[in-house]
Design a protein around this motif. Structure first.
Motif, PDB file in Angstrom:
ATOM      1  N   PRO A 217       0.812  -1.231   0.000  1.00 36.05           N
ATOM      2  CA  PRO A 217       0.000   0.000   0.000  1.00 36.05           C
ATOM      3  C   PRO A 217       0.835   1.266   0.000  1.00 36.05           C
ATOM      4  O   PRO A 217       0.304   2.358  -0.215  1.00 36.05           O
ATOM      5  N   ARG A 218       2.144   1.136   0.245  1.00 38.98           N
ATOM      6  CA  ARG A 218       3.014   2.310   0.144  1.00 38.98           C
ATOM      7  C   ARG A 218       3.305   2.660  -1.308  1.00 38.98           C
ATOM      8  O   ARG A 218       3.788   3.749  -1.607  1.00 38.98           O
ATOM      9  N   ASP A 221      -2.172   3.021  -3.838  1.00 41.79           N
ATOM     10  CA  ASP A 221      -3.165   3.446  -2.856  1.00 41.79           C
ATOM     11  C   ASP A 221      -4.303   2.430  -2.745  1.00 41.79           C
ATOM     12  O   ASP A 221      -4.877   2.009  -3.770  1.00 41.79           O
ATOM     13  N   SER A 222      -4.606   2.041  -1.534  1.00 38.53           N
ATOM     14  CA  SER A 222      -5.749   1.157  -1.226  1.00 38.53           C
ATOM     15  C   SER A 222      -5.821  -0.071  -2.132  1.00 38.53           C
ATOM     16  O   SER A 222      -6.827  -0.298  -2.819  1.00 38.53           O
ATOM     17  N   LYS A 431       3.271  -0.680 -10.003  1.00 39.38           N
ATOM     18  CA  LYS A 431       2.055   0.071 -10.354  1.00 39.38           C
ATOM     19  C   LYS A 431       1.504  -0.368 -11.702  1.00 39.38           C
ATOM     20  O   LYS A 431       0.291  -0.532 -11.874  1.00 39.38           O
TER      21      LYS A 431
END
Length: 440
Positions: A217-218, A221-222, A431
């Protein structure tokens, strides 16, 4: 009645108020009979974990011949916890004895283990439960591996007749009879060993997160919460840096088909993540279960014509690595090439130079090259093996993010695909993969 074993991590032991929460959790279900605890963790972001304080204590002991000053914050921490709980336990006497024994034993393992020992003494008193010292029931072989069968029998005998029992995690008894610790986070292993010994219906691992997330989560996001994992998926994700659970903790419970539940001490009603035997795993419908990775690997690339026809080539190369006492993480290969992927930290103190020279002497390669600052990223999921085009989607997503892949490794189980990229591309690569398979 079914039996549950509960392991509570360092944040669950941080202070007396949190330990009251732990008591409420245990009291809420009669099946929660056996408890394994860690040393107190951080109370706030700048706080110091008790285990780290204990390592400092050992260092001071070896410099000054006493650990009196370094033990003061440890004494204060446990005194505060006992006071918050209003215990009748003579904590001063327990701490005095602990400090005396640390100096007497002068052992790093013994010193580091005292956080768990003191936590267990306090929790046993709070619960009115039997305290069982892990040194008396967890045993290691001479090579440092767990002696499972001896440990299971000793634990089963020790808990017999006990309505509730509390054990410290992280340590046991070495082959020499002295205290020996697992690696950091080893309380997870202790919990699994106890679960196996008492044939638990569930091994509950209580921490400060509500289970596994699909990625860090770093970085994203979520990210999606993973409701169910198989043992195999857990092993891959834990090994590659998803640090909710120690990667070795699955082995005792896997053989007995005992499921693991990851639960949140601070949000006990959250469903968390359930880890089940692969034979009982029901696919969620997601192609990918999770993404995890680690930075700072070194790749030693070896090329030699007709390598595949040279008998013993791989053995000779790996013998050089073995002589330095270094584990190899991955070995991707081709007909005339092979690569050794090694954690960069393991190659300090001129070991890399010795390894390169050793490989040159052993196999006389045409080319030997070193690639440093590599990050490994694993994309894991049972659905990948039965779906056409998974690899294409993965590589296209990485390419679309303008990231160059330095290495590819896929196991025969097709459960995961590992790619190597530059350290600087690590976050963007995760990502890109997450967007491709989870849609945001």
């Amino acid at each position: 009645m079914s039996v549950k074993v509960c392991k509570f991590g360092g944040t669950s032991m941080a202070d007396g108020n949190v330990i009251k929460n732990v008591k409420n959790i245990i009291d809420s279900q009669a099946e929660r009979r056996f408890v394994v605890v860690s040393a107190p963790g951080k109370r706030y972001s700048d706080d110091i974990k008790v285990t780290d304080l204990l390592y400092s204590c050992y260092e001071q002991l070896n410099v000054n011949g006493t650990c009196a000053d370094a033990f003061k914050p440890i004494r204060a921490r446990f005194t505060d916890i006992a006071k918050q709980l209003g215990l009748k336990l003579d904590i001063k006497a327990v701490l005095d004895e602990t400090e005396r024994r640390i100096e007497e034993e002068n052992s790093e393992d013994f010193t580091a283990s005292r956080g768990e020992y003191l936590s267990a003494r306090i929790v046993a008193e709070e619960l009115g439960a039997k305290f069982i010292d892990a040194h008396d029931v967890i045993f290691f072989n001479e090579d440092g591996t767990l002696n499972g069968e001896k440990s299971y029998k000793a634990i089963a005998s020790a808990v017999a007749g006990a309505e509730r029992a509390v054990l410290p995690g992280f340590y046991g008894c070495g082959a020499d009879g002295k205290v020996k610790t697992f690696s950091r986070g080893g309380s997870d292993i202790t919990g699994a060993v106890v679960a196996r010994a008492v044939n638990a219906s569930v091994y509950e691992n209580w921490t400060d997160v509500s289970g596994f997330l699909a990625c860090d989560p770093r970085i994203v996001d979520s990210p999606k919460n993973i409701k169910t994992l198989s043992y195999k998926e857990l092993r891959e994700l834990s090994y590659m840096g998803a640090n909710v659970l120690h990667s070795e903790s699955i082995f005792p419970v896997r053989k007995a088909n005992i499921p693991i539940q990851i639960k949140n001490t601070f949000r006990p009603d959250d469903c968390g993540t359930t880890i089940v035997p692969t034979s009982r795993y029901v696919p969620s419908g997601d192609l990918v279960t999770g993404i995890a990775g680690k930075k700072n690997f070194t790749v030693i690339f070896i090329e030699k014509s007709l390598m595949n026809a040279e008998i013993g080539f791989v053995r000779k190369v790996l013998s050089v690595i073995e002589e330095e006492g270094i584990p190899v993480e991955h070995i991707p290969s081709g007909i005339d090439t092979m690569s050794l992927v090694i954690a960069s930290d393991a190659l300090r103190e001129y070991k890399l130079e010795r390894i390169l020279e050793g490989i040159k002497n052993a196999v006389e390669p045409d080319i030997i090259r070193v690639i440093e600052n590599i990050a490994l990223i694993a994309t894991v999921g049972h659905g990948m093996s039965s779906t056409v085009g998974t690899s294409a989607r993965l590589f296209n997503a990485i390419a679309s993010a303008n990231i160059n892949i330095k290495m590819i490794d896929q196991g025969s189980s097709e459960l995961n695909i590992v790619v190597g990229v530059k350290n600087e591309d690590y976050e963007n690569c995760i990502k890109a993969i997450y967007r491709e398979f989870f849609g945001r």
